[in-house]
Design a protein around this motif. Structure first.
Motif, PDB file in Angstrom:
ATOM      1  N   GLY A  93      31.489  57.415  31.634  1.00 40.97           N
ATOM      2  CA  GLY A  93      31.844  56.934  30.307  1.00 40.97           C
ATOM      3  C   GLY A  93      32.042  58.028  29.277  1.00 40.97           C
ATOM      4  O   GLY A  93      32.152  59.215  29.606  1.00 40.97           O
ATOM      5  N   PRO A  94      32.083  57.646  27.994  1.00 39.39           N
ATOM      6  CA  PRO A  94      32.367  58.594  26.904  1.00 39.39           C
ATOM      7  C   PRO A  94      31.364  59.743  26.850  1.00 39.39           C
ATOM      8  O   PRO A  94      30.160  59.548  27.040  1.00 39.39           O
ATOM      9  N   LEU A  95      31.877  60.924  26.556  1.00 43.59           N
ATOM     10  CA  LEU A  95      31.044  62.129  26.548  1.00 43.59           C
ATOM     11  C   LEU A  95      29.897  62.017  25.544  1.00 43.59           C
ATOM     12  O   LEU A  95      28.760  62.413  25.849  1.00 43.59           O
ATOM     13  N   MET A  96      30.172  61.491  24.349  1.00 41.58           N
ATOM     14  CA  MET A  96      29.127  61.424  23.331  1.00 41.58           C
ATOM     15  C   MET A  96      27.965  60.528  23.776  1.00 41.58           C
ATOM     16  O   MET A  96      26.800  60.825  23.499  1.00 41.58           O
ATOM     17  N   LEU A  97      28.283  59.451  24.477  1.00 44.74           N
ATOM     18  CA  LEU A  97      27.216  58.592  24.972  1.00 44.74           C
ATOM     19  C   LEU A  97      26.444  59.268  26.095  1.00 44.74           C
ATOM     20  O   LEU A  97      25.220  59.105  26.208  1.00 44.74           O
ATOM     21  N   ARG A  98      27.145  60.023  26.922  1.00 41.09           N
ATOM     22  CA  ARG A  98      26.454  60.777  27.974  1.00 41.09           C
ATOM     23  C   ARG A  98      25.452  61.750  27.365  1.00 41.09           C
ATOM     24  O   ARG A  98      24.305  61.855  27.810  1.00 41.09           O
ATOM     25  N   LEU A  99      25.914  62.479  26.340  1.00 37.70           N
ATOM     26  CA  LEU A  99      25.049  63.464  25.702  1.00 37.70           C
ATOM     27  C   LEU A  99      23.859  62.794  25.026  1.00 37.70           C
ATOM     28  O   LEU A  99      22.722  63.273  25.105  1.00 37.70           O
ATOM     29  N   LYS A 100      24.120  61.677  24.359  1.00 39.25           N
ATOM     30  CA  LYS A 100      23.054  60.949  23.689  1.00 39.25           C
ATOM     31  C   LYS A 100      22.003  60.467  24.686  1.00 39.25           C
ATOM     32  O   LYS A 100      20.802  60.622  24.464  1.00 39.25           O
ATOM     33  N   SER A 101      22.453  59.887  25.782  1.00 37.78           N
ATOM     34  CA  SER A 101      21.527  59.374  26.784  1.00 37.78           C
ATOM     35  C   SER A 101      20.775  60.503  27.483  1.00 37.78           C
ATOM     36  O   SER A 101      19.576  60.380  27.775  1.00 37.78           O
ATOM     37  N   ASN A 153      15.672  63.458  28.312  1.00 30.04           N
ATOM     38  CA  ASN A 153      14.870  64.678  28.225  1.00 30.04           C
ATOM     39  C   ASN A 153      13.672  64.506  27.293  1.00 30.04           C
ATOM     40  O   ASN A 153      12.575  65.007  27.593  1.00 30.04           O
ATOM     41  N   ARG A 154      13.860  63.795  26.184  1.00 30.42           N
ATOM     42  CA  ARG A 154      12.733  63.545  25.285  1.00 30.42           C
ATOM     43  C   ARG A 154      11.650  62.727  25.991  1.00 30.42           C
ATOM     44  O   ARG A 154      10.455  63.015  25.883  1.00 30.42           O
ATOM     45  N   ILE A 155      12.089  61.710  26.727  1.00 33.40           N
ATOM     46  CA  ILE A 155      11.139  60.863  27.452  1.00 33.40           C
ATOM     47  C   ILE A 155      10.437  61.673  28.544  1.00 33.40           C
ATOM     48  O   ILE A 155       9.232  61.521  28.767  1.00 33.40           O
ATOM     49  N   HIS A 207      14.275  51.960  27.517  1.00 30.76           N
ATOM     50  CA  HIS A 207      14.873  52.413  26.258  1.00 30.76           C
ATOM     51  C   HIS A 207      16.354  52.086  26.209  1.00 30.76           C
ATOM     52  O   HIS A 207      16.877  51.605  25.183  1.00 30.76           O
ATOM     53  N   GLN A 208      17.055  52.313  27.309  1.00 29.24           N
ATOM     54  CA  GLN A 208      18.501  52.075  27.337  1.00 29.24           C
ATOM     55  C   GLN A 208      18.821  50.590  27.187  1.00 29.24           C
ATOM     56  O   GLN A 208      19.761  50.209  26.486  1.00 29.24           O
ATOM     57  N   PHE A 209      18.049  49.740  27.852  1.00 28.46           N
ATOM     58  CA  PHE A 209      18.219  48.295  27.687  1.00 28.46           C
ATOM     59  C   PHE A 209      18.012  47.899  26.225  1.00 28.46           C
ATOM     60  O   PHE A 209      18.794  47.138  25.649  1.00 28.46           O
ATOM     61  N   THR A 210      16.947  48.413  25.636  1.00 27.10           N
ATOM     62  CA  THR A 210      16.627  48.069  24.245  1.00 27.10           C
ATOM     63  C   THR A 210      17.745  48.495  23.309  1.00 27.10           C
ATOM     64  O   THR A 210      18.192  47.712  22.450  1.00 27.10           O
ATOM     65  N   ALA A 211      18.210  49.729  23.459  1.00 27.92           N
ATOM     66  CA  ALA A 211      19.282  50.228  22.595  1.00 27.92           C
ATOM     67  C   ALA A 211      20.565  49.433  22.789  1.00 27.92           C
ATOM     68  O   ALA A 211      21.270  49.110  21.825  1.00 27.92           O
ATOM     69  N   ALA A 212      20.873  49.096  24.033  1.00 23.53           N
ATOM     70  CA  ALA A 212      22.111  48.366  24.329  1.00 23.53           C
ATOM     71  C   ALA A 212      22.072  46.948  23.773  1.00 23.53           C
ATOM     72  O   ALA A 212      23.084  46.431  23.291  1.00 23.53           O
ATOM     73  N   MET A 213      20.894  46.314  23.821  1.00 17.35           N
ATOM     74  CA  MET A 213      20.793  44.914  23.430  1.00 17.35           C
ATOM     75  C   MET A 213      20.612  44.716  21.927  1.00 17.35           C
ATOM     76  O   MET A 213      20.836  43.630  21.408  1.00 17.35           O
ATOM     77  N   ALA A 220      29.511  45.545  24.079  1.00 22.94           N
ATOM     78  CA  ALA A 220      30.445  46.319  24.898  1.00 22.94           C
ATOM     79  C   ALA A 220      30.069  47.799  24.871  1.00 22.94           C
ATOM     80  O   ALA A 220      30.047  48.477  25.910  1.00 22.94           O
ATOM     81  N   ARG A 221      29.777  48.300  23.674  1.00 22.63           N
ATOM     82  CA  ARG A 221      29.337  49.693  23.566  1.00 22.63           C
ATOM     83  C   ARG A 221      27.966  49.856  24.223  1.00 22.63           C
ATOM     84  O   ARG A 221      27.679  50.895  24.841  1.00 22.63           O
ATOM     85  N   GLY A 222      27.128  48.835  24.101  1.00 22.53           N
ATOM     86  CA  GLY A 222      25.817  48.892  24.720  1.00 22.53           C
ATOM     87  C   GLY A 222      25.896  49.041  26.225  1.00 22.53           C
ATOM     88  O   GLY A 222      25.110  49.773  26.825  1.00 22.53           O
ATOM     89  N   ARG A 223      26.849  48.359  26.833  1.00 21.64           N
ATOM     90  CA  ARG A 223      27.026  48.491  28.283  1.00 21.64           C
ATOM     91  C   ARG A 223      27.434  49.918  28.646  1.00 21.64           C
ATOM     92  O   ARG A 223      26.979  50.475  29.649  1.00 21.64           O
ATOM     93  N   LEU A 224      28.305  50.504  27.846  1.00 14.21           N
ATOM     94  CA  LEU A 224      28.723  51.886  28.101  1.00 14.21           C
ATOM     95  C   LEU A 224      27.529  52.835  27.967  1.00 14.21           C
ATOM     96  O   LEU A 224      27.375  53.776  28.750  1.00 14.21           O
ATOM     97  N   LEU A 225      26.700  52.589  26.951  1.00  9.64           N
ATOM     98  CA  LEU A 225      25.515  53.416  26.764  1.00  9.64           C
ATOM     99  C   LEU A 225      24.580  53.287  27.960  1.00  9.64           C
ATOM    100  O   LEU A 225      24.091  54.292  28.492  1.00  9.64           O
ATOM    101  N   PHE A 226      24.324  52.053  28.385  1.00  9.64           N
ATOM    102  CA  PHE A 226      23.414  51.828  29.503  1.00  9.64           C
ATOM    103  C   PHE A 226      23.902  52.529  30.767  1.00  9.64           C
ATOM    104  O   PHE A 226      23.104  53.069  31.540  1.00  9.64           O
ATOM    105  N   ASP A 227      25.208  52.537  30.960  1.00 15.41           N
ATOM    106  CA  ASP A 227      25.776  53.096  32.187  1.00 15.41           C
ATOM    107  C   ASP A 227      26.032  54.596  32.098  1.00 15.41           C
ATOM    108  O   ASP A 227      26.366  55.222  33.103  1.00 15.41           O
ATOM    109  N   SER A 228      25.884  55.185  30.916  1.00 17.04           N
ATOM    110  CA  SER A 228      26.301  56.580  30.709  1.00 17.04           C
ATOM    111  C   SER A 228      25.490  57.571  31.534  1.00 17.04           C
ATOM    112  O   SER A 228      26.025  58.584  31.998  1.00 17.04           O
ATOM    113  N   VAL A 229      24.218  57.295  31.724  1.00 20.86           N
ATOM    114  CA  VAL A 229      23.365  58.136  32.575  1.00 20.86           C
ATOM    115  C   VAL A 229      22.514  57.206  33.429  1.00 20.86           C
ATOM    116  O   VAL A 229      21.710  56.434  32.898  1.00 20.86           O
TER     117      VAL A 229
END
Length: 334
Positions: free
Chosen positions: A8-16, A21-23, A54-60, A66-75
């Motif tokens: 998916g999108p690079l920015m979402l990959r970097l964010k995830s 890493n923080r976790i 965390h990814q589920f929470t952020a996506a939901m 639609a963006r949430g699904r991309l975020l969840f799948d990014s990493v």
């Protein structure tokens, strides 16, 4: 988990990736001072669970599913397990065949993926490949319509369409219907559709950590929140998205209220630390009391959809072995 899959999108990959890493840093520090989420879990397992949660929470909760699904799948964290499986996409119905390379089984699996009826990404494709690899069976996985854009009965219609498609070339006695989480719910409800229409049942139905009640049931819905990658509030939100106006109602859309006498045998697996544990155990008890052919295995140390840990955890490897054994037992006796 041992490796990462990016998409998916690079920015979402970097964010995830930054979130992961923080976790990871936080978890390693917690373990260093003896503050484990569970005493028998290593840091890597805890990191994976906390990250997916965390990814589920952020996506939901982000306001754009639609963006949430991309975020969840990014990493997507993955194990090191290698699956020797080919993939053949289909257009009508939309989906994909996963076929093990080499010697195969005479059984076909109709796999209905999890994700609360809302998510479908790389994690589901890998799960399907894992099932094909371990069982030696061809697996068809439909890309069914998702909530909240497509509430019930879209998913039930798509499950039946997938069943119709597979049975055009495979006899029901050679089919096993299998699903994880919401896909387990979908599998169980498909049996009811077939029963209502007087159609032949599959050889076996397997529910892996299946969602058996779209409402609030069992103490584990809250008691296991701290351990699980799916939270109790998420399960309730998925239920709202499935039936947003309450048009059909909880009883009509929850397997636990149905009668499974006369359907295919049902084999269930659950994790002792998942939020759905109590409803799965109660479903098995209720249906056994009615006289349905239902069996259940519970792994006390595991969270939701723990089968995906495969060779990484002993409980997951054992669960996959039990799936293979159940399929052999119910198809060879036909």
């Amino acid at each position: 988990m041992s490796k990462l899959h990016f998409s998916g999108p690079l920015m979402l990959r970097l964010k995830s990736f930054a979130t992961l890493n923080r976790i990871a840093i936080s978890t390693y520090l917690r373990h260093a001072v003896g503050r484990r989420l569970a005493p028998d879990w290593d840091a890597n397992l805890e990191i994976g669970i906390r990250f997916v949660r965390h990814q589920f929470t952020a996506a939901m909760t982000g306001g754009d599913i639609a963006r949430g699904r991309l975020l969840f799948d990014s990493v997507q964290p993955e194990t090191d397990d290698v699956y020797h499986v080919s993939q053949e996409p289909t257009a009508d119905p939309k989906g994909c065949w996963y076929r093990p390379k080499g010697q195969g089984s005479g059984v076909t699996l109709l796999y209905l993926h999890g994700g609360g009826y809302t998510f479908h990404g790389g994690v589901s494709a890998r799960y399907a490949a894992m099932l094909a690899h371990h069982t030696g069976a061809a697996v068809f996985a439909p890309d069914y319509r998702l909530t909240p854009e497509h509430p019930h009965p879209a998913q039930a219609e798509d499950a039946f369409a997938a069943w119709t498609y597979v049975t055009q070339t495979v006899a029901p006695k050679d089919i096993v219907v299998i699903g994880d989480s919401a896909g387990g719910h979908m599998s169980l409800m498909l049996l009811q559709t077939l029963k209502a229409q007087g159609l032949e049942q599959p050889s076996l139905c397997i529910g892996l950590c299946p969602w058996t009640d779209i409402g609030d049931r069992g103490a584990s819905m809250r008691d296991n929140d701290r351990y699980d990658l799916v939270q109790g509030w998420m399960a309730l939100k998925f239920g709202e998205w499935l039936d947003p106006q309450g048009t059909y109602g909880r009883e009509a859309l929850s397997p636990i209220y149905q009668d499974y006498r006369g359907t295919a045998p049902i084999y269930l697996q659950a994790g002792g630390r998942e939020v759905l544990r109590d409803m799965i155990v109660e479903f098995a008890q209720v249906q056994q009391e009615k006289g349905a052919d239902v069996s259940l295995d519970v792994w006390s140390d595991m969270p939701h959809v723990f089968q995906a840990y495969d060779g990484l955890k002993a409980s997951s490897a054992e669960a996959l072995e039990n799936i293979v054994a159940a399929i052999k037992a119910h198809t060879e006796q036909k």
